[in-house]
Design a protein around this motif. Structure first.
Motif, PDB file in Angstrom:
ATOM      1  N   ASP A  74      -0.528   7.685  72.615  1.00 47.22           N
ATOM      2  CA  ASP A  74      -1.123   6.979  71.369  1.00 47.22           C
ATOM      3  C   ASP A  74      -1.371   7.324  69.768  1.00 47.22           C
ATOM      4  O   ASP A  74      -2.164   6.879  69.526  1.00 47.22           O
ATOM      5  N   LYS A  75      -0.771   8.855  68.992  1.00 49.03           N
ATOM      6  CA  LYS A  75      -0.689   9.247  68.023  1.00 49.03           C
ATOM      7  C   LYS A  75       0.047   8.264  67.194  1.00 49.03           C
ATOM      8  O   LYS A  75       1.815   8.105  67.549  1.00 49.03           O
ATOM      9  N   ARG A  76      -0.231   7.499  66.239  1.00 48.71           N
ATOM     10  CA  ARG A  76       0.604   6.493  65.691  1.00 48.71           C
ATOM     11  C   ARG A  76       1.041   8.341  64.209  1.00 48.71           C
ATOM     12  O   ARG A  76       0.347   9.235  64.245  1.00 48.71           O
ATOM     13  N   ILE A  77       2.160   7.619  63.495  1.00 47.72           N
ATOM     14  CA  ILE A  77       2.800   8.734  62.463  1.00 47.72           C
ATOM     15  C   ILE A  77       2.899   7.820  60.980  1.00 47.72           C
ATOM     16  O   ILE A  77       2.633   6.556  60.598  1.00 47.72           O
ATOM     17  N   ILE A  78       2.841   8.495  60.160  1.00 48.30           N
ATOM     18  CA  ILE A  78       2.468   8.073  58.746  1.00 48.30           C
ATOM     19  C   ILE A  78       3.133   9.305  58.194  1.00 48.30           C
ATOM     20  O   ILE A  78       3.630  10.430  58.202  1.00 48.30           O
ATOM     21  N   ILE A  79       4.720   8.370  57.569  1.00 46.35           N
ATOM     22  CA  ILE A  79       4.835   9.502  56.403  1.00 46.35           C
ATOM     23  C   ILE A  79       4.335   9.845  54.975  1.00 46.35           C
ATOM     24  O   ILE A  79       3.625   8.395  54.529  1.00 46.35           O
ATOM     25  N   THR A  80       4.453  10.772  54.768  1.00 52.11           N
ATOM     26  CA  THR A  80       3.121  11.243  53.253  1.00 52.11           C
ATOM     27  C   THR A  80       4.064  11.876  52.646  1.00 52.11           C
ATOM     28  O   THR A  80       3.854  11.848  50.852  1.00 52.11           O
ATOM     29  N   GLU A  81       5.980  12.101  52.857  1.00 57.24           N
ATOM     30  CA  GLU A  81       6.380  12.158  51.775  1.00 57.24           C
ATOM     31  C   GLU A  81       7.354  12.159  52.088  1.00 57.24           C
ATOM     32  O   GLU A  81       7.346  11.287  53.431  1.00 57.24           O
ATOM     33  N   GLY A  82       8.436  11.750  51.023  1.00 51.76           N
ATOM     34  CA  GLY A  82      10.048  11.086  51.322  1.00 51.76           C
ATOM     35  C   GLY A  82      10.803  10.961  51.041  1.00 51.76           C
ATOM     36  O   GLY A  82      10.390  10.980  49.381  1.00 51.76           O
ATOM     37  N   GLY A  83      11.954  10.216  51.252  1.00 49.35           N
ATOM     38  CA  GLY A  83      12.375   9.603  49.842  1.00 49.35           C
ATOM     39  C   GLY A  83      13.932   9.895  49.344  1.00 49.35           C
ATOM     40  O   GLY A  83      14.474  11.137  49.829  1.00 49.35           O
ATOM     41  N   TYR A  84      14.578   9.998  47.427  1.00 50.14           N
ATOM     42  CA  TYR A  84      15.230  10.013  47.398  1.00 50.14           C
ATOM     43  C   TYR A  84      15.036  11.222  45.676  1.00 50.14           C
ATOM     44  O   TYR A  84      14.656  10.523  44.728  1.00 50.14           O
ATOM     45  N   ASN A  85      16.178  11.897  45.448  1.00 50.14           N
ATOM     46  CA  ASN A  85      16.179  12.858  44.265  1.00 50.14           C
ATOM     47  C   ASN A  85      17.952  11.799  43.033  1.00 50.14           C
ATOM     48  O   ASN A  85      18.163  12.012  43.906  1.00 50.14           O
ATOM     49  N   ASP A  86      17.615  11.541  42.168  1.00 48.94           N
ATOM     50  CA  ASP A  86      18.756  11.021  41.608  1.00 48.94           C
ATOM     51  C   ASP A  86      18.926  12.404  40.132  1.00 48.94           C
ATOM     52  O   ASP A  86      19.189  12.034  39.258  1.00 48.94           O
ATOM     53  N   HIS A  87      18.885  13.363  40.343  1.00 47.61           N
ATOM     54  CA  HIS A  87      19.398  14.703  39.080  1.00 47.61           C
ATOM     55  C   HIS A  87      20.450  14.624  39.144  1.00 47.61           C
ATOM     56  O   HIS A  87      21.252  15.017  39.615  1.00 47.61           O
TER      57      HIS A  87
END
Length: 371
Positions: A277-290
């Motif tokens: 019954d627990k929904r999920i939320i993404i609170t960080e993520g992504g990509y770095n392009d240094h």
């Protein structure tokens, strides 16, 4: 004598007014309310605004978030900023400014609550050190925060950040039992103050254990240990940090790898542990392009894979939002942390901002030429 007494009284009133004036909240320069127009309502981005105090910068930043087509932000609201001196008073000015401007831009705010004031921890400890003696104080702060801002449209409250990391747990080994006890204090306090609030747990550092679990406890092990400790009745939603690493967002998930689809393994484990019954939320993520960091990808890949991350998120009916790290900072580190940003400190959009904006407006994937 009466004339002198009246003059003295007038001077006293004027002087007291000068002392009180700086403490009074100043009216905010809010724009007319707006609504985010986007083809993907899951799009979000993590902001870094609390503590800046520059209303012009905050207004510009949140207007740019709106214009990019993002409906969600995560913002940290440190306990140490709101109750800096004791448990008996609150300084809401900074949080009021951020939340009022986010609301004006039509953004949904996910409030991350942590960072311990000096009065609530032993000397020579870090601002992530929270012991059981002050769990009730933190719960009272969280409840007061929810009571103030839920009527203003803030419903999502993340309790702590990456508690499976030694650094984020106050330079102590991660302790699922202690984090469970914290949730047991915070959840009922928030629900009494704001019954409609959504209490979010988790936001773990993704990946296997490091240094035998003393530096980082495996995120799946930490989640399972929370279930064993009885934590599940004390949160409504689970937060995930879903970084892509060096792989595209459709890369196959595996327990030994960090990529975007690791979120599917988290979903499966939640279901098996009784948290269907627990929904999920993404609170960080992504990509770095240094260009010179081993954890970064090529700029062209960052454009493609960021859009693909937002698009793939739509396949998960149990996902609340995908909020990536990070929109901008008011300063440069002149190192790889700058390469997470969507815009430069002066507000100049980076290529990633323009690509997301195009996707949010028209629902099209970016056409990127490889160098």
């Amino acid at each position: 004598m009466l004339h002198r007494a009246l003059l003295a009284l007038t001077l006293a009133v004027l002087m007291s007014g000068q002392l009180l004036l700086p403490r009074l909240p100043r009216p905010l320069d809010l724009p007319p309310p707006r609504t985010v127009i986007t083809t993907n309502p899951l799009i979000g981005v993590h902001t870094r605004l609390t503590g800046i105090g520059d209303e012009g910068y905050i207004r510009r930043t949140l207007a740019q978030v709106h214009d990019m087509g993002a409906s969600w932000i995560v913002e940290l609201f440190p306990w140490a900023y709101i109750q800096p001196r004791s448990r008996y008073g609150f300084d809401w000015a900074g949080a009021d400014m951020v939340i009022a401007h986010a609301r004006a831009q039509g953004l949904q705010v996910v409030a991350r609550l942590d960072i311990v004031p000096a009065w609530a921890r032993p000397p020579d400890t870090t601002d992530r050190y929270l012991d059981r003696d002050h769990f009730a104080d933190f719960a009272n702060f969280a409840a007061a925060f929810a009571a103030r801002y839920t009527p203003q449209g803030v419903r999502h409250f993340v309790i702590w950040n990456e508690p499976n990391l030694r650094f984020e747990w106050g330079e102590r080994p991660p302790d699922p039992g202690a984090y469970t006890d914290l949730l047991k204090h915070v959840y009922p306090a928030i629900k009494v103050a704001a019954p409609d609030a959504i209490v979010i747990a988790g936001a773990l550092s993704p990946g296997p254990s490091l240094e035998g679990g003393a530096l980082r406890m495996d995120d799946m092990q930490f989640l399972a240990s929370l279930a064993d400790a009885g934590a599940f009745p004390f949160f409504d939603m689970w937060a995930v940090h879903a970084y892509g690493g060096l792989e595209p967002p459709d890369a196959t998930p595996d327990l030994d790898r960090v990529n975007f689809r690791r979120i599917e393994l988290v979903r499966d484990l939640l279901d098996r542990l009784g948290g269907a019954d627990k929904r999920i939320i993404i609170t960080e993520g992504g990509y770095n392009d240094h260009p010179r960091w081993s954890g970064a990808v090529r700029p062209a890949d960052r454009l493609r894979w960021t859009i693909a991350t937002y698009e793939q998120s739509r396949r998960y009916p149990w996902l609340e939002a995908t909020i990536l790290w990070q929109f901008s900072t008011p300063f440069l580190t002149r190192s790889y942390p700058d390469a997470w940003n969507f815009v430069h400190p002066d507000g100049t959009p980076r290529a990633i901002y323009l690509a997301v904006q195009e996707y949010a407006r028209y629902g099209v994937m970016p056409e990127v030429m490889d160098p």
